[in-house]
Scaffold this active site. Structure first.
Site, PDB file in Angstrom:
ATOM      1  N   GLN A 100     -10.206  13.802   9.782  1.00 23.47           N
ATOM      2  CA  GLN A 100      -9.950  15.138   9.246  1.00 23.47           C
ATOM      3  C   GLN A 100      -9.644  16.080  10.416  1.00 23.47           C
ATOM      4  OE1 GLN A 100     -12.931  16.455   6.318  1.00 23.47           O
ATOM      5  NE2 GLN A 100     -13.738  14.366   6.325  1.00 23.47           N
ATOM      6  N   ASP A 172       0.584   0.951  11.608  1.00 16.99           N
ATOM      7  CA  ASP A 172       1.266   2.113  11.045  1.00 16.99           C
ATOM      8  C   ASP A 172       1.976   2.863  12.159  1.00 16.99           C
ATOM      9  OD1 ASP A 172      -0.757   3.721  12.325  1.00 16.99           O
ATOM     10  OD2 ASP A 172      -2.025   3.413  10.579  1.00 16.99           O
ATOM     11  N   LYS A 195       4.138   2.051   6.511  1.00 15.46           N
ATOM     12  CA  LYS A 195       3.405   1.947   5.251  1.00 15.46           C
ATOM     13  C   LYS A 195       3.443   3.266   4.498  1.00 15.46           C
ATOM     14  CE  LYS A 195      -1.137   3.359   7.011  1.00 15.46           C
ATOM     15  NZ  LYS A 195      -2.522   2.997   7.254  1.00 15.46           N
ATOM     16  N   ASP A 225     -11.460   0.507   8.528  1.00 11.73           N
ATOM     17  CA  ASP A 225     -12.409   1.003   7.524  1.00 11.73           C
ATOM     18  C   ASP A 225     -12.529  -0.017   6.391  1.00 11.73           C
ATOM     19  OD1 ASP A 225     -13.980   2.400   5.755  1.00 11.73           O
ATOM     20  OD2 ASP A 225     -12.778   4.222   5.759  1.00 11.73           O
TER      21      ASP A 225
END
Length: 313
Positions: A100, A172, A195, A225
């Site tokens: 974030q 990515d 992606k 994750d």
């Protein structure tokens, strides 16, 4: 290290004690005495069981889930400040909430900035961390940040494999800079995966940009994750003719179905550092310790020596 360590002390939160003990063993110093008292309603209190007046204190605590780890660290910082520590250095191998780092849609929080503000308000004088999800998070702090890189332990491991026809891949586009650094150091080609996500933790589509046919591929990432992205990338590369597919990542978040996905994927193995403990056993998961690297950084910070000499890339 044989120097007199009397000017600093190392303490640990509950869930990072395994790493703090290894760091102290490398520094040849005892782990500081810290008591965390827990109450039946979930609240807890922190107290130092030895004098830290005028000392530099290094507080080892990764802020991986759950939020208790962050709250523990904040209380450790506050208690150290009130106990007249000279300097308070937060050692956070895995800095949570780092995903974030920007306002990517309306009305969202920027968790990384909030955590930086909380740590600063609590009273840290310095931060030592590793492989932030976004480098610009260093700018969220108004104190010095020593940003270490897992490449210091992961690159030697990749080299030790002695793989022929090696290709480095990024799962990515966002991780292309990191993967490119590995590729340049190893002198091998770089492959990218493009992606799109249906929603958080769910990959919709993925395409490979580059040639992997007959190659030994090593995918580089900062964290894993749910393992959806990295296992999908490995499976597609294997289908595209890759000889073998491995992965290296800094932080072993491995939540939810991650272990099962890795076990059932085309990955030969996935190598992490031990910035986060890994409880679920998976035969394809391997962890390499970063204790010596962090011990060396603590030593250099305490004796005002440069830490950039530690960087391989």
């Amino acid at each position: 290290m044989s120097e007199n360590n009397s000017n600093f002390l190392v303490f640990s939160g509950t869930n990072s004690r395994y790493l703090a003990e290894k760091i102290c063993a490398s520094l040849n110093c005892p782990l500081g005495k810290l008591l965390i008292t827990r109450f039946s309603d979930g609240e807890f209190a922190v107290s130092y069981e030895e004098s830290i007046r005028g000392r530099d204190v290094f507080l080892v605590q990764s802020t991986f889930p759950n939020s208790d780890n962050l709250m523990e660290l904040l209380l450790m910082v506050d208690a150290a400040k009130r106990a007249s520590a000279r300097h308070i250095i937060a050692v956070i191998p895995y800095f949570g909430w780092a995903r974030q780092d920007r306002k990517d849609k309306p009305r969202v929080s920027i968790g990384a900035k909030l955590v930086a503000d909380l740590l600063s308000a609590a009273g840290i004088n310095r931060l030592i961390t590793m492989d932030l999800h976004a480098d610009q998070i260093q700018g969220f702090f108004n104190v010095p940040v020593d940003h270490l890189y897992a490449s210091g332990v992961l690159l030697p491991y990749v080299q030790s494999l002695k793989l022929k026809d090696l290709v480095i891949a990024s799962p990515d586009v966002g991780g292309s800079k990191r993967a490119n650094t590995y590729a340049k150091y190893l002198g091998c080609p770089l492959v990218l995966c493009n992606k799109t996500r249906a929603r958080a933790n769910i990959v919709a589509t993925m395409q490979i940009i580059g040639d992997v046919k007959g190659k030994n591929v090593v995918i580089i990432d900062d964290m894993v994750d749910t393992a959806g992205t990295i296992t999908k990338a490995a499976d597609i590369m294997k289908q595209s003719g890759a000889k073998t597919v491995r992965a290296c990542a800094s932080h072993c978040v491995m939540s939810g179905p991650a272990s099962e996905r890795v076990q059932d994927s085309a990955l030969e193995e996935i190598v992490f550092t031990d910035s986060i403990p890994y409880a679920n056993r998976c035969s394809k998961v391997k962890q390499i310790s970063i204790a010596d690297m962090f011990a060396e950084t603590i030593h250099r910070v305490e004796y005002n020596e440069s830490i950039s000499d530690q960087y391989l890339v």
